[in-house]
Enzyme design. Structure first.
Site, PDB file in Angstrom:
ATOM      1  N   ARG A  62      70.571 -34.565 -37.514  1.00 48.28           N
ATOM      2  CA  ARG A  62      70.019 -33.245 -37.571  1.00 48.28           C
ATOM      3  C   ARG A  62      68.575 -33.167 -37.510  1.00 48.28           C
ATOM      4  O   ARG A  62      68.138 -32.056 -36.879  1.00 48.28           O
ATOM      5  CB  ARG A  62      70.647 -32.678 -38.886  1.00 48.28           C
ATOM      6  N   ASN A  96      79.842 -27.605 -38.854  1.00 47.12           N
ATOM      7  CA  ASN A  96      78.923 -26.677 -38.216  1.00 47.12           C
ATOM      8  C   ASN A  96      78.801 -27.354 -36.522  1.00 47.12           C
ATOM      9  O   ASN A  96      78.970 -28.674 -36.487  1.00 47.12           O
ATOM     10  CB  ASN A  96      77.478 -26.414 -38.594  1.00 47.12           C
ATOM     11  N   CYS A 115      82.291 -19.511 -42.977  1.00 41.51           N
ATOM     12  CA  CYS A 115      80.778 -19.750 -43.241  1.00 41.51           C
ATOM     13  C   CYS A 115      80.472 -18.983 -44.302  1.00 41.51           C
ATOM     14  O   CYS A 115      81.151 -17.846 -44.946  1.00 41.51           O
ATOM     15  CB  CYS A 115      80.163 -18.921 -41.891  1.00 41.51           C
ATOM     16  N   HIS A 117      77.069 -17.473 -37.334  1.00 38.97           N
ATOM     17  CA  HIS A 117      75.480 -17.483 -37.284  1.00 38.97           C
ATOM     18  C   HIS A 117      75.055 -16.280 -36.163  1.00 38.97           C
ATOM     19  O   HIS A 117      74.002 -16.397 -35.810  1.00 38.97           O
ATOM     20  CB  HIS A 117      74.955 -18.665 -37.126  1.00 38.97           C
ATOM     21  N   TYR A 140      70.561 -15.322 -39.591  1.00 42.04           N
ATOM     22  CA  TYR A 140      70.236 -16.057 -38.408  1.00 42.04           C
ATOM     23  C   TYR A 140      69.838 -15.373 -37.278  1.00 42.04           C
ATOM     24  O   TYR A 140      69.088 -15.970 -36.063  1.00 42.04           O
ATOM     25  CB  TYR A 140      71.419 -17.038 -37.952  1.00 42.04           C
TER      26      TYR A 140
HETATM   27  C1  G6P Z   1      73.354 -21.801 -44.247  1.00 45.41           C
HETATM   28  C2  G6P Z   1      74.535 -21.880 -43.011  1.00 45.41           C
HETATM   29  C3  G6P Z   1      75.608 -23.101 -43.214  1.00 45.41           C
HETATM   30  C4  G6P Z   1      74.436 -24.377 -43.413  1.00 45.41           C
HETATM   31  C5  G6P Z   1      73.517 -24.306 -44.308  1.00 45.41           C
HETATM   32  C6  G6P Z   1      72.385 -25.275 -44.246  1.00 45.41           C
HETATM   33  O1  G6P Z   1      74.118 -21.645 -45.490  1.00 45.41           O
HETATM   34  O2  G6P Z   1      75.492 -20.867 -43.166  1.00 45.41           O
HETATM   35  O3  G6P Z   1      76.218 -23.170 -42.001  1.00 45.41           O
HETATM   36  O4  G6P Z   1      75.224 -25.734 -43.416  1.00 45.41           O
HETATM   37  O5  G6P Z   1      72.840 -23.149 -44.463  1.00 45.41           O
HETATM   38  O6  G6P Z   1      71.728 -25.580 -45.503  1.00 45.41           O
HETATM   39  P1  G6P Z   1      70.686 -26.607 -45.631  1.00 45.41           P
HETATM   40  O7  G6P Z   1      70.288 -26.579 -47.099  1.00 45.41           O
HETATM   41  O8  G6P Z   1      71.556 -28.016 -45.190  1.00 45.41           O
HETATM   42  O9  G6P Z   1      69.676 -26.444 -44.818  1.00 45.41           O
END
Ligand code: G6P
Length: 437
Positions: free
Chosen positions: A97, A151, A172, A202, A255
């Site tokens: 990531r 995701n 989601c 998103h 988003y």
């Molecule tokens: C949001 C999105 C999720 C994503 C998450 C990431 O909630 O809807 O799809 O996985 O954020 O959160 P993080 O704490 O991993 O940045």
């Protein structure tokens, strides 16, 4: 569906989010007689899996629930006879990531986990794995529901819908978070609100919002324009322009900032990457803290620190869906499913995110018909990117990959699209067997 006790298989069980899911199950024992939860992960995740297994056992024991907790690397054993398979895995872990976030930034392009080239790279790594999981489901639990959180959730679900026979719904936490934030700004209970959501994962808009049957869309837009909290922990809270929101006439999800306020979001990302680190790099630190806490044998509940993550309400979103399917509730939930005419101008076989009635038979989307020109341009362009990404991921097709990025509104020109694609393929080489033949 017969009212037999439930077996849940959680793929990616070593995730730091898992205690929230366990809490969600324990909160609903009167409605969901879960008899077994089987967490699965890969060898690299063994240590985290062991920690999660022990914590889940303590949580279950604390409330005296009769649930067998299993944790293993044996995906097939977990899937066999499961009623629900929940996917929340991350191919390549947080390091992959971080690469997804940093590669585009090198080219002055948004570097984000799910949106833009970062989401594209994640889809390339994830889609072959989910299709493999689906083969196991088809063979070992053909009646199971796959609830996909992995995701980019919409895109991954689209690949499943197109290439497998599995009964799948993508999920989601954004729509439920939007509802909670609207309830907070309106000072009302979320149960008194109804949202008409439609778009892509998103990239979903609440086209209309009602409070006790009264249309309050304009009022909500005004409050968001005035600075009411409307973001998630993982997204910079760039203020919205009130005049823009009024003209748009639909409530954008957090988003949407990447598309509508690209320059400001890019500047925020670049600054973070140079100081505290990209979001993935920050999350690595949070994960370390969380697993440190999870190891404490006195801990028998989800710790508050989990709230630093962006996935608020993720357990409610998934277990409300399990509840609606198992108990045939016919409630309205927001899900990622096959379009089938719901958004009139998109093809039937693409996956969209929309409000749908959920019962034992699955999801029946609530049709929105033709979208206004204010929103339809963006959604069509992103959907074209998504369709091309699915094909690139399934067939290891370079040309489709290039056209996917060229069609993504966040990638400004072909030269950069090609450079980013080449970097993604090179850095992810070990996770992309479909491109290596
Ligand atoms: C949001 C999105 C999720 C994503 C998450 C990431 O909630 O809807 O799809 O996985 O954020 O959160 P993080 O704490 O991993 O940045």
């Amino acid at each position: 569906m017969t009212k037999s006790p439930l077996k849940l298989a959680i793929i990616g069980g070593g995730s730091s989010y898992t205690p929230e899911l366990v809490e969600g199950v324990l909160k609903r024992l009167d409605r969901l007689p879960v008899k077994e939860i089987h967490f699965v992960d890969i060898e690299l995740g063994q240590k985290k899996l062991d920690i999660i297994e022990a914590l889940a056992r303590r949580m279950v024991e604390k409330v005296g629930a009769d649930i067998t907790i299993k944790a293993s690397l044996d995906r097939r054993a977990a899937i066999e006879d499961a009623d629900f398979v929940m996917t929340q895995f991350r191919v390549g872990g947080l390091q992959a990531r971080a690469n997804d976030e940093r590669i585009p930034l090198k080219y002055d392009v948004i570097g984000q986990e799910t949106t833009g080239p970062g989401g594209f790279a994640k889809a390339l790594r994830t889609i072959p794995v989910i299709l493999d999981i689906c083969k196991d489901i088809e063979e070992l639990a053909p009646n199971a529901w796959l609830l996909n959180f992995t995701n980019p959730a919409g895109l991954v679900t689209e690949a499943v819908q197109k290439y497998t026979k599995v009964k799948a719904i993508g999920l989601c936490n954004v729509p439920v978070s939007m509802k909670m934030m609207i309830a907070e700004m309106m000072n009302c209970s979320p149960d008194d609100l109804s949202l008409e959501c439609a778009g892509l994962n998103h990239l979903v808009w609440a086209h209309r919002v009602w409070l006790d049957g009264k249309d309050i869309t304009a009022e909500v837009l005004e409050k968001v324009g005035d600075g009411a909290n409307f973001s998630m922990k993982n997204i910079f809270e760039e203020p919205w322009d009130p005049a823009f929101l009024k003209a748009l006439g639909a409530i954008p999800c957090p988003y949407h900032r990447y598309f509508y306020q690209t320059a400001a979001m890019l500047a925020e990302e670049k600054e973070a990457a140079q100081s505290g680190g990209t979001r993935a790099e920050q999350v690595m630190e949070t994960e370390r803290e969380l697993f440190e806490l999870y190891q404490d044998t006195n801990l028998d509940r989800k710790p508050e620190q989990l709230e630093k993550r962006g996935g608020a309400y993720y357990s409610d979103a998934s277990l409300n869906l399990v509840d609606a399917i198992y108990n045939n509730l016919n409630t309205v939930n927001v899900v990622n499913v096959r379009n089938n005419g719901t958004i009139a101008s998109l093809p039937d076989d693409v996956v969209i995110e929309c409000s749908a009635v959920i019962g034992s038979w699955g999801a029946r989307p609530l049709a929105v018909g033709h979208l206004s020109p204010e929103v339809s341009g963006l959604i069509h362009q992103v959907k074209a990117y998504e369709q091309l990404t699915v094909e690139a991921a399934v067939h290891g097709d370079y040309d489709k990959g290039l056209m996917a990025l060229a069609n993504n509104p966040l990638v400004p020109d072909i030269k950069r699209a090609k450079a980013i694609l080449d970097d993604i393929l090179r850095i992810n080489h070990d996770y992309l067997p479909q491109f290596n033949g």
